[in-house]
Design a protein around this motif. Structure first.
Motif, PDB file in Angstrom:
ATOM      1  N   LEU A  64      -3.905   6.427   7.244  1.00 35.02           N
ATOM      2  CA  LEU A  64      -4.439   5.069   7.112  1.00 35.02           C
ATOM      3  C   LEU A  64      -3.738   4.165   8.115  1.00 35.02           C
ATOM      4  O   LEU A  64      -2.538   4.324   8.362  1.00 35.02           O
ATOM      5  CB  LEU A  64      -4.194   4.555   5.686  1.00 35.02           C
ATOM      6  CG  LEU A  64      -4.580   3.111   5.358  1.00 35.02           C
ATOM      7  CD1 LEU A  64      -6.100   2.936   5.407  1.00 35.02           C
ATOM      8  CD2 LEU A  64      -4.053   2.717   3.986  1.00 35.02           C
ATOM      9  N   THR A  87       0.828  -1.202   0.000  1.00 38.14           N
ATOM     10  CA  THR A  87       0.000   0.000   0.000  1.00 38.14           C
ATOM     11  C   THR A  87       0.864   1.254   0.000  1.00 38.14           C
ATOM     12  O   THR A  87       0.558   2.235  -0.690  1.00 38.14           O
ATOM     13  CB  THR A  87      -0.942  -0.001   1.214  1.00 38.14           C
ATOM     14  OG1 THR A  87      -1.666  -1.234   1.252  1.00 38.14           O
ATOM     15  CG2 THR A  87      -1.920   1.156   1.145  1.00 38.14           C
ATOM     16  N   VAL A 145      -2.985   0.162   8.695  1.00 37.17           N
ATOM     17  CA  VAL A 145      -3.035  -1.206   8.169  1.00 37.17           C
ATOM     18  C   VAL A 145      -2.861  -2.140   9.356  1.00 37.17           C
ATOM     19  O   VAL A 145      -1.894  -2.021  10.120  1.00 37.17           O
ATOM     20  CB  VAL A 145      -1.935  -1.456   7.121  1.00 37.17           C
ATOM     21  CG1 VAL A 145      -2.000  -2.898   6.620  1.00 37.17           C
ATOM     22  CG2 VAL A 145      -2.088  -0.492   5.952  1.00 37.17           C
ATOM     23  N   GLY A 190      -6.354  -3.108  -4.658  1.00 35.15           N
ATOM     24  CA  GLY A 190      -6.875  -1.813  -5.057  1.00 35.15           C
ATOM     25  C   GLY A 190      -7.030  -1.603  -6.546  1.00 35.15           C
ATOM     26  O   GLY A 190      -7.330  -0.491  -6.983  1.00 35.15           O
ATOM     27  N   SER A 214     -10.162  -6.145  -3.323  1.00 36.80           N
ATOM     28  CA  SER A 214     -10.356  -5.426  -2.064  1.00 36.80           C
ATOM     29  C   SER A 214     -11.806  -4.950  -1.988  1.00 36.80           C
ATOM     30  O   SER A 214     -12.485  -4.812  -3.009  1.00 36.80           O
ATOM     31  CB  SER A 214      -9.393  -4.243  -1.930  1.00 36.80           C
ATOM     32  OG  SER A 214      -9.394  -3.455  -3.101  1.00 36.80           O
ATOM     33  N   LEU A 229      -7.932   5.357  -3.147  1.00 37.91           N
ATOM     34  CA  LEU A 229      -7.907   4.003  -3.694  1.00 37.91           C
ATOM     35  C   LEU A 229      -8.803   3.917  -4.926  1.00 37.91           C
ATOM     36  O   LEU A 229      -8.417   3.331  -5.949  1.00 37.91           O
ATOM     37  CB  LEU A 229      -8.376   3.017  -2.626  1.00 37.91           C
ATOM     38  CG  LEU A 229      -8.243   1.523  -2.935  1.00 37.91           C
ATOM     39  CD1 LEU A 229      -6.793   1.092  -2.839  1.00 37.91           C
ATOM     40  CD2 LEU A 229      -9.104   0.708  -1.973  1.00 37.91           C
ATOM     41  N   LEU A 263      -7.207  -0.583   6.859  1.00 38.74           N
ATOM     42  CA  LEU A 263      -7.072  -1.589   5.806  1.00 38.74           C
ATOM     43  C   LEU A 263      -6.720  -2.879   6.522  1.00 38.74           C
ATOM     44  O   LEU A 263      -5.633  -3.012   7.082  1.00 38.74           O
ATOM     45  CB  LEU A 263      -5.990  -1.192   4.804  1.00 38.74           C
ATOM     46  CG  LEU A 263      -5.861  -2.095   3.564  1.00 38.74           C
ATOM     47  CD1 LEU A 263      -7.185  -2.165   2.791  1.00 38.74           C
ATOM     48  CD2 LEU A 263      -4.751  -1.589   2.646  1.00 38.74           C
ATOM     49  N   VAL A 319     -14.466  -2.092   0.075  1.00 38.70           N
ATOM     50  CA  VAL A 319     -14.668  -0.908   0.925  1.00 38.70           C
ATOM     51  C   VAL A 319     -15.983  -1.093   1.674  1.00 38.70           C
ATOM     52  O   VAL A 319     -17.021  -1.378   1.065  1.00 38.70           O
ATOM     53  CB  VAL A 319     -14.703   0.379   0.078  1.00 38.70           C
ATOM     54  CG1 VAL A 319     -15.033   1.594   0.961  1.00 38.70           C
ATOM     55  CG2 VAL A 319     -13.367   0.580  -0.634  1.00 38.70           C
ATOM     56  N   TRP A 337     -11.159  -2.346   3.375  1.00 42.40           N
ATOM     57  CA  TRP A 337     -10.974  -0.935   3.713  1.00 42.40           C
ATOM     58  C   TRP A 337     -12.212  -0.529   4.488  1.00 42.40           C
ATOM     59  O   TRP A 337     -13.294  -0.421   3.921  1.00 42.40           O
ATOM     60  CB  TRP A 337     -10.829  -0.113   2.443  1.00 42.40           C
ATOM     61  CG  TRP A 337     -10.534   1.347   2.678  1.00 42.40           C
ATOM     62  CD1 TRP A 337     -11.343   2.266   3.282  1.00 42.40           C
ATOM     63  CD2 TRP A 337      -9.342   2.061   2.294  1.00 42.40           C
ATOM     64  NE1 TRP A 337     -10.748   3.505   3.314  1.00 42.40           N
ATOM     65  CE2 TRP A 337      -9.523   3.407   2.710  1.00 42.40           C
ATOM     66  CE3 TRP A 337      -8.168   1.700   1.638  1.00 42.40           C
ATOM     67  CZ2 TRP A 337      -8.560   4.380   2.486  1.00 42.40           C
ATOM     68  CZ3 TRP A 337      -7.202   2.688   1.418  1.00 42.40           C
ATOM     69  CH2 TRP A 337      -7.392   4.002   1.844  1.00 42.40           C
ATOM     70  N   PRO A 366      -9.426   5.524   8.533  1.00 41.54           N
ATOM     71  CA  PRO A 366      -9.785   4.266   7.881  1.00 41.54           C
ATOM     72  C   PRO A 366      -8.770   3.189   8.211  1.00 41.54           C
ATOM     73  O   PRO A 366      -7.590   3.477   8.448  1.00 41.54           O
ATOM     74  CB  PRO A 366      -9.763   4.615   6.386  1.00 41.54           C
ATOM     75  CG  PRO A 366      -8.829   5.780   6.281  1.00 41.54           C
ATOM     76  CD  PRO A 366      -9.000   6.555   7.555  1.00 41.54           C
ATOM     77  N   ALA A 414     -11.837   6.253   1.192  1.00 41.44           N
ATOM     78  CA  ALA A 414     -11.205   5.362   0.219  1.00 41.44           C
ATOM     79  C   ALA A 414     -11.032   6.000  -1.151  1.00 41.44           C
ATOM     80  O   ALA A 414     -10.569   5.338  -2.079  1.00 41.44           O
ATOM     81  CB  ALA A 414     -12.032   4.078   0.080  1.00 41.44           C
TER      82      ALA A 414
END
Length: 285
Positions: free
Chosen positions: A126, A26, A128, A165, A250, A188, A154, A252, A282, A152, A185
């Motif tokens: 972000l 990412t 992760v 993505g 992926s 992305l 991930l 969202v 996400w 957000p 998002a």
């Protein structure tokens, strides 16, 4: 919004490798700076509440054992970070590079992992993170990242797909949580090759439908197809099936449209997706 900074909590556990793999991918996608954060537990926080009659010798032994476990986890987490960094060929940096490129850094803090991740996560674009229901500490940290950072997440699956993505599915119900997830998002979605908006059943009265969202995406340069599925009792299964059908890499998702407590007790789409989905999620609350 652009994703320029990414936080990846590392705990010296079995989920570190998949978290770091997804985090570095990412970071390279967005030319972002990745911080791998290890939180060393304070020895006094890592032992049970001292009861009456517990000798000082026993307390010291327990604290030494806690310190030893923290060192073991840090060594393991650092090794996972070093391996992922080398595999991704990403340079370490303490300040932004002159040219736009992915960079990374290792950070060690002391304290409670959930509190530290919540506090530090608010500074990043972000987070992760992985999720392992078998580890209580990991579950607490995940909940803190989701509910207390305002950022957000991930979520790393057990195996990172070949791409992330490029083909994105949006789980849409017209709710506030879904809207926030979509907005977060957008970096992305703007760079995705394919975007599919999926809704299951009728969108509740007073909410925008999936087609309305697709029409609005035009202003962001995002072309999306719409898949409106009939009402189903297992929404998560329908979303996962549709993601497989379109070859998504992926998803969202707005997290906890209903009460989080209610979902934990009675079940819900968020809980089901976290438990069943094999793609990066996400999500945002």
């Amino acid at each position: 919004m652009a994703v320029r900074t990414i936080l990846a909590p590392v705990a010296g556990s079995n989920i570190d490798q998949r978290v770091l793999d997804l985090a570095f991918r990412t970071a390279k996608r967005f030319n972002a700076h990745l911080e791998a954060l290890f939180v060393a537990a304070e020895p006094q926080d890592a032992i049970p509440i001292v009861g009456e009659g517990m000798s000082g010798l026993i307390i010291e032994e327990m604290m030494r054992a806690a310190e030893s476990e923290t060192q073991r986890r840090e060594t393991r987490g650092r090794a996972a970070y070093d391996a992922a960094r080398d595999a991704a060929a990403v340079a370490e940096a303490a300040v932004p590079m002159p040219d736009l490129q992915a960079t990374c850094a290792w950070r060690r803090d002391n304290g409670r992992e959930d509190e530290t991740v919540a506090r530090r996560g608010r500074l990043f674009d972000l987070v992760v993170i992985g999720r392992d229901p078998r580890e209580a500490a990991a579950s607490l940290t995940f909940d803190a990242a989701l509910m207390e950072t305002g950022r957000p997440l991930l979520v790393a699956p057990e195996k990172t797909p070949e791409t992330v993505g490029e083909k994105v599915v949006i789980a849409w119900n017209g709710g506030v949580e879904a809207a926030r997830a979509v907005t977060s998002a957008m970096p992305l979605l703007r760079t995705a090759k394919e975007v599919t908006i999926v809704s299951v059943g009728e969108v509740p009265h007073g909410r925008a439908c999936a087609k309305a969202l697709a029409e609005q995406f035009v202003w962001h340069g995002v072309e999306a197809r719409v898949s409106e599925l009939p009402e189903q009792s297992h929404v998560a299964n329908a979303l996962i099936s549709e993601a497989e059908k379109v070859g998504a890499d992926s998803i969202v998702l707005g997290a906890y449209s209903h009460s989080r407590f209610k979902e934990m007790i009675l079940g819900g789409v968020t809980q089901d997706m976290l438990a069943k989905c094999t793609l990066p999620l996400w999500i945002m609350h």
